[in-house]
Design a protein around this motif. Structure first.
Motif, PDB file in Angstrom:
ATOM      1  N   ARG A 151      -2.507  31.879  61.206  1.00  0.00           N
ATOM      2  CA  ARG A 151      -1.632  30.937  60.266  1.00  0.00           C
ATOM      3  C   ARG A 151      -1.882  29.601  60.176  1.00  0.00           C
ATOM      4  O   ARG A 151      -1.706  28.910  59.498  1.00  0.00           O
ATOM      5  N   ARG A 152      -1.603  29.268  61.673  1.00  0.00           N
ATOM      6  CA  ARG A 152      -1.502  27.183  62.981  1.00  0.00           C
ATOM      7  C   ARG A 152      -2.879  27.644  62.998  1.00  0.00           C
ATOM      8  O   ARG A 152      -2.832  26.298  62.327  1.00  0.00           O
ATOM      9  N   LEU A 153      -3.589  28.079  62.797  1.00  0.00           N
ATOM     10  CA  LEU A 153      -4.870  27.114  63.016  1.00  0.00           C
ATOM     11  C   LEU A 153      -5.473  27.066  61.816  1.00  0.00           C
ATOM     12  O   LEU A 153      -5.860  26.213  61.187  1.00  0.00           O
ATOM     13  N   GLU A 154      -5.587  27.663  60.219  1.00  0.00           N
ATOM     14  CA  GLU A 154      -5.478  27.709  59.710  1.00  0.00           C
ATOM     15  C   GLU A 154      -4.890  26.117  58.686  1.00  0.00           C
ATOM     16  O   GLU A 154      -5.536  25.052  58.685  1.00  0.00           O
ATOM     17  N   LEU A 202     -10.363  27.257  68.538  1.00  0.00           N
ATOM     18  CA  LEU A 202     -11.493  28.660  67.859  1.00  0.00           C
ATOM     19  C   LEU A 202     -12.105  29.551  68.490  1.00  0.00           C
ATOM     20  O   LEU A 202     -11.913  30.146  68.326  1.00  0.00           O
ATOM     21  N   LYS A 203     -12.582  28.706  69.941  1.00  0.00           N
ATOM     22  CA  LYS A 203     -13.272  29.914  70.642  1.00  0.00           C
ATOM     23  C   LYS A 203     -13.012  31.026  71.127  1.00  0.00           C
ATOM     24  O   LYS A 203     -12.519  32.041  70.934  1.00  0.00           O
ATOM     25  N   ARG A 249     -11.390  35.576  70.560  1.00  0.00           N
ATOM     26  CA  ARG A 249     -11.205  36.349  72.279  1.00  0.00           C
ATOM     27  C   ARG A 249      -9.600  36.838  72.175  1.00  0.00           C
ATOM     28  O   ARG A 249      -9.784  36.837  73.696  1.00  0.00           O
ATOM     29  N   TRP A 250      -8.996  36.544  71.280  1.00  0.00           N
ATOM     30  CA  TRP A 250      -8.230  37.382  71.182  1.00  0.00           C
ATOM     31  C   TRP A 250      -7.818  38.653  71.978  1.00  0.00           C
ATOM     32  O   TRP A 250      -6.515  38.612  73.333  1.00  0.00           O
TER      33      TRP A 250
END
Length: 97
Positions: free
Chosen positions: A22-25, A42-43, A47-48
């Protein structure tokens, strides 16, 4: 460091994958926040699981009784800031004025 009198407090701000997405969006969609978005963000999101394993290894190697890790759930940024500050102040000796 701790033996010399330094108070070492280590905090890990834990966020769920859903909240991170949500934060990235938000950063992508909100022109005021695009400066916060880096190609690494984004990368790293993809790789979470790798980062989770690395975090667990770090905790295992560096969580000690004399310098423990404190994990703070950070879904709500305002609450986590207040909670971490409150917690930190419990560990810092001071005299009331």
């Amino acid at each position: 460091m701790v033996d010399s009198g330094i108070i070492l407090l280590k905090y890990w701000l834990e966020v769920s994958p859903q909240e991170q997405q949500r934060r990235l969006e938000d950063r992508v969609d909100d022109g005021r926040k695009t400066w916060k978005l880096s190609p690494m963000d984004l990368k790293s999101y993809h790789r979470w699981d790798d980062y989770t394993k690395a975090r667990d290894s770090m905790f295992e190697a560096s969580d000690t009784s004399w310098a423990p890790w404190f994990v703070a759930k950070s879904e709500d940024k305002r609450k986590v800031r207040l909670n971490v500050l409150s917690h930190l102040l419990e560990y810092v000796p001071y005299e009331k004025l």
